[in-house]
Scaffold this motif. Sequence first.
Motif, PDB file in Angstrom:
ATOM      1  N   GLU A   3       0.827  -1.207   0.000  1.00  0.00           N
ATOM      2  CA  GLU A   3       0.000   0.000   0.000  1.00  0.00           C
ATOM      3  C   GLU A   3       0.861   1.257   0.000  1.00  0.00           C
ATOM      4  OE1 GLU A   3      -2.886  -0.052   3.103  1.00  0.00           O
ATOM      5  OE2 GLU A   3      -3.749  -1.973   2.485  1.00  0.00           O
ATOM      6  N   LEU A   4       2.056   1.173   0.584  1.00  0.00           N
ATOM      7  CA  LEU A   4       2.940   2.342   0.617  1.00  0.00           C
ATOM      8  C   LEU A   4       3.458   2.669  -0.770  1.00  0.00           C
ATOM      9  CD1 LEU A   4       4.928   1.564   3.876  1.00  0.00           C
ATOM     10  CD2 LEU A   4       2.997   3.120   3.592  1.00  0.00           C
ATOM     11  N   LEU A   5       3.790   1.649  -1.547  1.00  0.00           N
ATOM     12  CA  LEU A   5       4.206   1.874  -2.936  1.00  0.00           C
ATOM     13  C   LEU A   5       3.061   2.497  -3.722  1.00  0.00           C
ATOM     14  CD1 LEU A   5       6.049   1.514  -5.421  1.00  0.00           C
ATOM     15  CD2 LEU A   5       5.191  -0.841  -5.587  1.00  0.00           C
ATOM     16  N   ALA A   6       1.855   1.973  -3.532  1.00  0.00           N
ATOM     17  CA  ALA A   6       0.699   2.536  -4.224  1.00  0.00           C
ATOM     18  C   ALA A   6       0.477   3.988  -3.811  1.00  0.00           C
ATOM     19  CB  ALA A   6      -0.547   1.704  -3.930  1.00  0.00           C
ATOM     20  N   GLY A   7       0.639   4.272  -2.521  1.00  0.00           N
ATOM     21  CA  GLY A   7       0.460   5.642  -2.041  1.00  0.00           C
ATOM     22  C   GLY A   7       1.462   6.598  -2.665  1.00  0.00           C
ATOM     23  N   TRP A   8       2.710   6.137  -2.786  1.00  0.00           N
ATOM     24  CA  TRP A   8       3.734   6.964  -3.452  1.00  0.00           C
ATOM     25  C   TRP A   8       3.322   7.255  -4.888  1.00  0.00           C
ATOM     26  CZ3 TRP A   8       6.397   5.501  -7.832  1.00  0.00           C
ATOM     27  CH2 TRP A   8       7.410   6.380  -8.254  1.00  0.00           C
ATOM     28  N   ALA A   9       2.869   6.244  -5.613  1.00  0.00           N
ATOM     29  CA  ALA A   9       2.486   6.426  -7.012  1.00  0.00           C
ATOM     30  C   ALA A   9       1.280   7.354  -7.136  1.00  0.00           C
ATOM     31  CB  ALA A   9       2.171   5.073  -7.645  1.00  0.00           C
ATOM     32  N   GLU A  48       0.513   9.771  -5.127  1.00  0.00           N
ATOM     33  CA  GLU A  48       1.009  11.130  -4.880  1.00  0.00           C
ATOM     34  C   GLU A  48       1.705  11.692  -6.119  1.00  0.00           C
ATOM     35  OE1 GLU A  48       4.426  13.197  -2.091  1.00  0.00           O
ATOM     36  OE2 GLU A  48       3.253  11.537  -1.280  1.00  0.00           O
ATOM     37  N   GLN A  49       2.528  10.862  -6.754  1.00  0.00           N
ATOM     38  CA  GLN A  49       3.237  11.309  -7.955  1.00  0.00           C
ATOM     39  C   GLN A  49       2.267  11.612  -9.092  1.00  0.00           C
ATOM     40  OE1 GLN A  49       6.662  11.791  -8.104  1.00  0.00           O
ATOM     41  NE2 GLN A  49       6.578  11.362  -5.907  1.00  0.00           N
ATOM     42  N   ALA A  50       1.336  10.709  -9.332  1.00  0.00           N
ATOM     43  CA  ALA A  50       0.378  10.898 -10.424  1.00  0.00           C
ATOM     44  C   ALA A  50      -0.577  12.042 -10.136  1.00  0.00           C
ATOM     45  CB  ALA A  50      -0.396   9.605 -10.653  1.00  0.00           C
ATOM     46  N   GLY A  51      -0.958  12.180  -8.882  1.00  0.00           N
ATOM     47  CA  GLY A  51      -1.916  13.222  -8.514  1.00  0.00           C
ATOM     48  C   GLY A  51      -1.378  14.627  -8.687  1.00  0.00           C
ATOM     49  N   SER A  71      -6.140   0.924  -7.302  1.00  0.00           N
ATOM     50  CA  SER A  71      -6.049   2.025  -6.336  1.00  0.00           C
ATOM     51  C   SER A  71      -5.722   3.338  -7.030  1.00  0.00           C
ATOM     52  CB  SER A  71      -4.989   1.708  -5.282  1.00  0.00           C
ATOM     53  OG  SER A  71      -5.390   0.631  -4.469  1.00  0.00           O
ATOM     54  N   ILE A  72      -4.773   3.301  -7.969  1.00  0.00           N
ATOM     55  CA  ILE A  72      -4.407   4.526  -8.677  1.00  0.00           C
ATOM     56  C   ILE A  72      -5.580   5.033  -9.497  1.00  0.00           C
ATOM     57  CG2 ILE A  72      -2.876   5.505 -10.438  1.00  0.00           C
ATOM     58  CD1 ILE A  72      -0.769   3.435  -9.515  1.00  0.00           C
ATOM     59  N   ALA A  73      -6.249   4.141 -10.207  1.00  0.00           N
ATOM     60  CA  ALA A  73      -7.385   4.552 -11.033  1.00  0.00           C
ATOM     61  C   ALA A  73      -8.495   5.167 -10.196  1.00  0.00           C
ATOM     62  CB  ALA A  73      -7.908   3.354 -11.817  1.00  0.00           C
ATOM     63  N   GLN A  74      -8.727   4.620  -9.008  1.00  0.00           N
ATOM     64  CA  GLN A  74      -9.802   5.134  -8.161  1.00  0.00           C
ATOM     65  C   GLN A  74      -9.426   6.439  -7.475  1.00  0.00           C
ATOM     66  OE1 GLN A  74     -10.845   1.883  -5.508  1.00  0.00           O
ATOM     67  NE2 GLN A  74     -12.400   1.133  -6.937  1.00  0.00           N
ATOM     68  N   GLU A  79       6.556   7.897 -23.137  1.00  0.00           N
ATOM     69  CA  GLU A  79       5.392   8.732 -22.832  1.00  0.00           C
ATOM     70  C   GLU A  79       4.844   8.557 -21.417  1.00  0.00           C
ATOM     71  OE1 GLU A  79       2.383   8.043 -25.718  1.00  0.00           O
ATOM     72  OE2 GLU A  79       3.648   8.554 -27.435  1.00  0.00           O
ATOM     73  N   VAL A  80       5.389   7.653 -20.640  1.00  0.00           N
ATOM     74  CA  VAL A  80       4.819   7.309 -19.333  1.00  0.00           C
ATOM     75  C   VAL A  80       5.376   8.221 -18.247  1.00  0.00           C
ATOM     76  CG1 VAL A  80       4.552   5.469 -17.617  1.00  0.00           C
ATOM     77  CG2 VAL A  80       4.495   4.920 -20.071  1.00  0.00           C
ATOM     78  N   ASP A  81       4.513   8.639 -17.342  1.00  0.00           N
ATOM     79  CA  ASP A  81       4.918   9.509 -16.242  1.00  0.00           C
ATOM     80  C   ASP A  81       5.327   8.732 -14.993  1.00  0.00           C
ATOM     81  OD1 ASP A  81       4.239  12.197 -17.400  1.00  0.00           O
ATOM     82  OD2 ASP A  81       2.252  11.265 -17.507  1.00  0.00           O
ATOM     83  N   VAL A  82       4.570   7.669 -14.675  1.00  0.00           N
ATOM     84  CA  VAL A  82       4.790   6.910 -13.438  1.00  0.00           C
ATOM     85  C   VAL A  82       4.693   5.416 -13.744  1.00  0.00           C
ATOM     86  CG1 VAL A  82       4.033   6.483 -11.059  1.00  0.00           C
ATOM     87  CG2 VAL A  82       3.749   8.761 -12.070  1.00  0.00           C
ATOM     88  N   ILE A  83       5.672   4.663 -13.273  1.00  0.00           N
ATOM     89  CA  ILE A  83       5.643   3.206 -13.378  1.00  0.00           C
ATOM     90  C   ILE A  83       5.694   2.622 -11.975  1.00  0.00           C
ATOM     91  CG2 ILE A  83       6.952   1.144 -14.067  1.00  0.00           C
ATOM     92  CD1 ILE A  83       7.814   2.628 -16.561  1.00  0.00           C
ATOM     93  N   THR A  84       4.856   1.631 -11.731  1.00  0.00           N
ATOM     94  CA  THR A  84       4.907   0.877 -10.482  1.00  0.00           C
ATOM     95  C   THR A  84       5.106  -0.596 -10.809  1.00  0.00           C
ATOM     96  OG1 THR A  84       2.492   0.610 -10.464  1.00  0.00           O
ATOM     97  CG2 THR A  84       3.416   2.462  -9.221  1.00  0.00           C
TER      98      THR A  84
END
Length: 290
Positions: A99-105, A107-110, A130-133, A179-184
Amino acid sequence: MGAPERRTLLREAAHRLAAAGVASPEHDAAELLAHVLGTSRGMLVMVDQVGPDQVARFEALVERRAGREPLQHLTGVAWFRTTSLAVGPGVFVPRPETELLAGWAIEQAGALADPVVVDLCTGSGAVAKSIAQEVPAARVHAVELDPAAHAWAERNLAGTGVELRLGDLATAFDHLLGEVDVITCNPPYVPLEAWESVAVEARDHDPHLALFSGQDGLDAMRLLEQRAAALLRPGGVVGVEHAEAQAQSAPAVFTATGRWVEVRDHHDLARRPRFLTARLAPGSGTMAGS
């Protein structure tokens, strides 16, 4: 004889699970009883007596949990951040640490107006969902190599807008090169030699494709570094989970290439090394991923 009391059932079940080596016996016993009763763990206090049919179902589940079947396989549900996921045999059960990795992503995408996000080795789809939601403006793409896990991800990502593919992280999304901004990614990272140290629930029930990655556990990490360099735009970021013992070796995969800046390692809530992040240096992208 009257119906057994909830507290007696839970006490006896927790004792049995503890004797079997289950790490969280009281929690798991309560989750299983709540599942049988169609309620939540927090609402069990409202239950006094449990009927015989429900007792039989509960005891059968406790026996399976004592055999070290994952709790989430027994309930069919795993919770991850703010969402629930369907899980079962054939897919890696998402861990709270991720969940911490998802939270970082998130934050970056947001922080971006129209972010493009790729989740490699998506498994159940936990991070991608999680990112999509949580970042509705994000265009999220996900890929999974294992057909069984892909089927679970397909179920979990239905209706989320995530573009899901069946395929290899090393070749996925050629149309997004540069073209990608964030990779997880939560790749397999357990060394083959560490077989005996893996928890029984994971070793015997999670797909091995999601666990093991060569003699040092970094085979997938090396492929990921190459593909991330190809997919990200200059200045784009990548976040990757790793084993606690890889606090130095996993980031070193990135620093050794000279393609990355701001390579950092992050701890989980238990203060254990858990995931690395890195930013693609300007002019360091590689369209071929090599």
